[in-house]
Scaffold this active site. Structure first.
Site, PDB file in Angstrom:
ATOM      1  N   HIS A  91       0.843  -1.205   0.000  1.00 20.85           N
ATOM      2  CA  HIS A  91       0.000   0.000   0.000  1.00 20.85           C
ATOM      3  C   HIS A  91       0.874   1.250   0.000  1.00 20.85           C
ATOM      4  O   HIS A  91       0.658   2.181  -0.791  1.00 20.85           O
ATOM      5  CB  HIS A  91      -0.905  -0.035   1.233  1.00 20.85           C
ATOM      6  N   GLU A  92       1.869   1.289   0.872  1.00 18.03           N
ATOM      7  CA  GLU A  92       2.734   2.469   0.961  1.00 18.03           C
ATOM      8  C   GLU A  92       3.604   2.627  -0.287  1.00 18.03           C
ATOM      9  O   GLU A  92       3.829   3.748  -0.759  1.00 18.03           O
ATOM     10  CB  GLU A  92       3.615   2.382   2.215  1.00 18.03           C
ATOM     11  N   HIS A 106       1.797   4.402  -3.029  1.00 16.77           N
ATOM     12  CA  HIS A 106       1.835   5.862  -2.927  1.00 16.77           C
ATOM     13  C   HIS A 106       3.092   6.416  -3.594  1.00 16.77           C
ATOM     14  O   HIS A 106       3.046   7.427  -4.301  1.00 16.77           O
ATOM     15  CB  HIS A 106       1.829   6.295  -1.454  1.00 16.77           C
ATOM     16  N   GLU A 119      -6.131   6.883  -0.850  1.00 16.03           N
ATOM     17  CA  GLU A 119      -6.038   5.721   0.028  1.00 16.03           C
ATOM     18  C   GLU A 119      -6.761   4.522  -0.577  1.00 16.03           C
ATOM     19  O   GLU A 119      -6.269   3.396  -0.512  1.00 16.03           O
ATOM     20  CB  GLU A 119      -6.609   6.053   1.415  1.00 16.03           C
TER      21      GLU A 119
END
Length: 302
Positions: A140-141, A144, A217
């Site tokens: 997930h990070e 980004h 997100e």
């Protein structure tokens, strides 16, 4: 830099629209300050200096504020192993890896681009998650970073920071001619106008950034689920992290809240329903519902 994270055109479009609107707001804000203060050199120098500092040193500022430090593969072999594996799958540069000595389970990525990115996790997160769950959070990070929305949020948040600082600057500096003139009517009017303009700019930028942050997100959850092929483990990590954050002491949550836009899960305690209206993240249920749909699409075994 191109990675194997699936391109998200909707995310890109929303980031561009938000930056365009914030850019217009920024130009209008600077123009108003120049007209009011009659010193465009001072305004431009201050604004440019703050923007440059926030853009170039965002990673250092975040690590310092979160009491984090970089760790080597020898110090954290499990963490580095997961990051190495995900970066190889995604075909992207490996970011620097850091740990924050906090019990609050969370993670964030920061840095102006993929070559200068930092991936940070808390000791609370490492202690609570299984390897597969940790992989989902880190994917997930990394999403980004791959989609460059870390830099976009850093730049976008600058306008609100500038507006807030200007209000303080108006009170505590000699910008308005020193204490001897503070009772002057013209000075009081000028101060009131600048504070009003700053407040309006802050509110508008606040709402725009929150709207973009909630979507980014969801986009990062989607990208992480597709990259790992295991949406259920990311959903499990989300459930664990969100539940445990609600039990973290209020003082610790307040320390972390300024960085909510960068976190995997927002630092909100119980009874934060009002704050969720302006949250940097979508609700837990919305994120879990999206992951459940992706799980069905991928045919993931239950």
């Amino acid at each position: 830099m191109r990675s194997h994270f699936r391109a998200d055109r909707q995310l890109t479009a929303r980031m561009l629209v938000t930056l365009f609107l914030l850019g217009l707001l920024y130009v209008a804000f600077i123009a108003a300050l120049v007209a009011l203060l009659r010193s465009w050199v001072l305004v431009v120098v201050i604004a440019a200096g703050l923007l440059a500092a926030q853009y170039w040193y965002s990673d250092r500022i975040a690590l310092f504020a979160m009491h984090a430090h970089e760790v080597s593969a020898q110090e954290q072999p499990r963490l580095h192993g997961v990051v190495d594996r995900l970066c190889a799958i995604a075909d992207m540069p490996k970011p620097r890896v850091a740990i924050s000595e906090m019990d609050m389970p969370n993670a964030f990525a920061t840095g102006r681009n993929a070559d200068h990115a930092v991936l940070c996790v808390t000791t609370g997160l490492l202690r609570r998650l299984e390897v597969e769950e940790l992989e989902g959070v880190l994917a997930h990070e990394l999403s980004h970073v791959a989609h460059r929305d870390v830099a976009v949020i850093t730049i976008a948040s600058f306008l609100g920071v500038l507006a807030g600082l200007l209000v303080r600057f108006a009170f505590y500096s000699e910008l308005f001619g020193g204490r001897g003139q503070r009772n002057d009517q013209n000075t009081a009017v000028l101060l009131a106008i600048i504070m009003a303009v700053s407040a309006v700019v802050y509110v508008i930028s606040f709402l725009l950034i929150r709207a973009l942050s909630r979507y980014r997100e969801l986009a990062a959850d989607r990208s992480a689920a597709m990259l790992t092929g295991r949406p259920s483990t990311l959903a499990s990590a989300l459930t664990k992290v969100s539940g445990d954050i609600a039990r973290i002491p209020t003082e610790d949550l307040r320390t972390a809240q300024p960085f909510n836009a960068f976190f995997f899960s927002p630092a909100l305690g119980e009874g934060a329903s009002l704050a969720s209206l302006f949250s940097t993240h979508p609700s837990l249920q919305r994120r879990l519902d999206q992951l459940a749909k992706i799980s069905l699409q991928l045919g993931e075994p239950t």
